[in-house]
Design an enzyme around this catalytic site. Structure first.
Site, short mmCIF file in Angstrom:
data_model
loop_
_atom_site.label_atom_id
_atom_site.label_comp_id
_atom_site.label_asym_id
_atom_site.label_seq_id
_atom_site.Cartn_x
_atom_site.Cartn_y
_atom_site.Cartn_z
N PHE A 203 13.07 -2.28 -5.74
CA PHE A 203 12.05 -1.50 -6.45
C PHE A 203 11.20 -0.80 -5.42
O PHE A 203 10.64 -1.44 -4.53
CB PHE A 203 11.16 -2.36 -7.36
CG PHE A 203 10.18 -1.51 -8.12
CD1 PHE A 203 10.54 -0.89 -9.31
CD2 PHE A 203 8.90 -1.27 -7.62
CE1 PHE A 203 9.66 -0.06 -9.99
CE2 PHE A 203 8.01 -0.44 -8.29
CZ PHE A 203 8.39 0.16 -9.49
N LYS B 164 -0.88 -0.94 -2.69
CA LYS B 164 -1.45 -2.00 -3.52
C LYS B 164 -2.71 -2.64 -2.90
O LYS B 164 -3.77 -2.05 -2.96
CB LYS B 164 -0.35 -3.02 -3.86
CG LYS B 164 0.70 -2.39 -4.79
CD LYS B 164 1.60 -3.37 -5.49
CE LYS B 164 2.39 -2.68 -6.59
NZ LYS B 164 3.82 -2.55 -6.37
N ASP C 275 9.53 -2.07 3.15
CA ASP C 275 8.61 -1.78 2.05
C ASP C 275 7.80 -3.04 1.79
O ASP C 275 8.28 -3.98 1.16
CB ASP C 275 9.39 -1.34 0.80
CG ASP C 275 8.46 -1.00 -0.37
OD1 ASP C 275 7.26 -1.34 -0.30
OD2 ASP C 275 8.94 -0.41 -1.35
C1 LIG Z 1 4.63 -1.33 -6.63
C2 LIG Z 1 5.65 -1.04 -5.60
C3 LIG Z 1 5.93 0.27 -5.19
C4 LIG Z 1 5.33 1.48 -5.86
O1 LIG Z 1 3.95 1.51 -5.82
P1 LIG Z 1 3.15 2.41 -6.89
O2 LIG Z 1 1.74 2.35 -6.41
O3 LIG Z 1 3.34 1.76 -8.23
O4 LIG Z 1 3.74 3.77 -6.84
C5 LIG Z 1 6.84 0.45 -4.17
N1 LIG Z 1 7.46 -0.60 -3.58
C6 LIG Z 1 7.22 -1.87 -3.96
C7 LIG Z 1 7.92 -2.99 -3.26
C8 LIG Z 1 6.34 -2.13 -5.01
O5 LIG Z 1 6.15 -3.39 -5.42
#
Ligand SMILES: *Cc1c(COP(=O)(O)O)cnc(C)c1O
Length: 400
Positions: free
Chosen positions: A140, A254, A225
């Site tokens: 994701f 985040k 990520d």
């Molecule tokens: C939440 C998330 C994203 C995307 O972040 P948004 O602020 O929702 O665009 C990307 N990578 C990971 C691993 C995430 O958990």
């Protein structure tokens, strides 16, 4: 207005791209949220780990207010006096030379993908338009068209083609597969050190190191990520630190703002982020002084309140207690730090009903992937609060 009134408004006037639990939150403080009826809940999701520092952390809110009264947005056409300090503090905390600020996580992922492609053409010498980026199954990384182009989740893609070319997908956790997928055009490998939305999936020990070594051997950028698993969530500043590697590129978001404002960033060294020249890439709000001030304070809170160590210690405790539960429904309890997934067996009838039962008892968590309940409370949670939650979680897991 009461709970049902808000829900009706939302259903009537909003697009239905989420399926939230039917709790309407009015205010929050630390690990606790309060609904419009005044009922109190322990937040065990922490906005997908955006609220690691706890809701409305007083220091972060003060930084937000103070900066809001001075200047909020300059655009990058002009400079501001917060962004340079954020750059410096990020570099000192993480050991990366430079960074590039964006807003949402998805934008930071897009930024990293663009940087990797440009690095591939300008530094590695890949033929124009041939760059390939390898990603993993069950990943994701956000919801833009390019990002869903490498999703393995059918629903994330259904109806949204045509997709962006240039991505290959290999099995998460299998470094041999990665090695086989590499060609002369491969520029980067994008991976979550722990998959969050995928169901709190911790790869086999040694996988990240092995994948990293493969990337180094073939001059491929290793991009971590860490948007969800980073910034203390896993019990380390970054989840990749469990395997003593230093990725070429790290993506954060985040909790970078303690949940107070959208702030994300790509961290790397000059060799990679240096490929961007003025005009190559940007964002009106990226690097704005309000976001930068909030991010600076959020990072300080993380470090000064020892939230990373707390996550490690309390996470180990929480998980070892959950592992004692002998509910016939549990398939596996896994995670690192306060990033815990309880995977249920198919006969449990899905994780959603357990989340609803927990909500009735004052605990908010969310199912991820049909069968996994994720427990990821703000890192300021106290041991007594975990004990209280465990009593209910353990009961719900055996009685419903
Ligand atoms: C939440 C998330 C994203 C995307 O972040 P948004 O602020 O929702 O665009 C990307 N990578 C990971 C691993 C995430 O958990």
């Amino acid at each position: 207005m009461r709970t049902q009134d808000y829900i009706e408004l939302e259903e009537k006037f909003g697009a239905h791209n989420y399926h939230p639990l039917n709790v309407v939150i009015d205010r929050a403080e630390g690990v606790w949220v309060y609904d419009v009826e005044g009922k109190k809940y322990l937040d065990c999701l922490a906005a997908y780990s955006a609220v690691n520092q706890g809701h409305c952390h007083p220091r972060i809110i003060n930084a937000l207010k103070a900066q809001a009264e001075k200047v909020t947005l300059t655009s990058r056409a002009f400079r501001n006096n917060q962004l340079p300090l954020l750059y410096k503090e990020l570099s000192e905390l993480t050991g990366y030379e430079i960074s590039l600020p964006m807003n949402s996580g998805a934008e930071a992922v897009e930024t990293a993908l663009k940087a990797a492609r440009k690095w591939g053409y300008k530094v590695k010498g890949v033929e124009e338009h041939q760059a390939e980026i390898i990603t993993c199954t069950n990943n994701f990384a956000g919801r833009t068209i390019s990002i869903i182009s490498f999703s393995t989740e059918a629903q994330y893609r259904d109806g949204f083609g045509p997709f962006t070319p240039g991505f290959k997908i290999v099995d998460y956790g299998n470094a041999k597969e990665l090695e086989k997928a590499i060609t002369k055009n491969t520029v980067a490998f994008l991976v979550e050190p722990i998959q969050g939305e995928g169901g709190v999936v911790v790869p086999p020990e040694g996988y990240l190191k092995e994948a990293f070594d493969i990337c180094k051997k073939d001059n491929i950028l290793f991009i971590a990520d860490e948007i969800q698993c980073g910034l203390g969530r896993s019990g380390k500043l970054f989840a990749f630190q469990y395997e003593s590697i230093k990725p070429d590129v790290v993506i954060i978001g985040k909790a970078l703002s303690g949940g107070c404002y959208p702030v994300s960033a790509v961290l790397s060294d000059r060799e990679v982020l240096g490929v961007f020249k003025p005009g190559d890439h940007g964002s009106t709000f990226g690097g704005n002084p309000l976001g930068a001030a909030v991010a600076r304070e959020s990072l300080k809170v993380l470090v000064e309140e020892n939230l990373i160590e707390r996550s490690y210690e309390l996470g180990n405790y929480f998980m070892s207690e959950l592992k004692k539960n002998n509910s016939a429904y549990i398939k596996e309890v896994r995670g690192k730090g306060l990033f815990i997934g309880v995977e249920l067996k198919p006969e449990a009838g899905g994780a959603r009903r357990f989340c609803e039962a927990l909500m009735a008892r004052g605990i908010l968590c969310k199912e991820t992937h049909e069968n996994v309940i994720r427990f990821a409370p703000p890192l300021v949670i106290k041991k007594e609060e975990i004990d209280w939650a465990l009593t209910h979680i353990n009961e719900v897991l055996v009685t419903i």
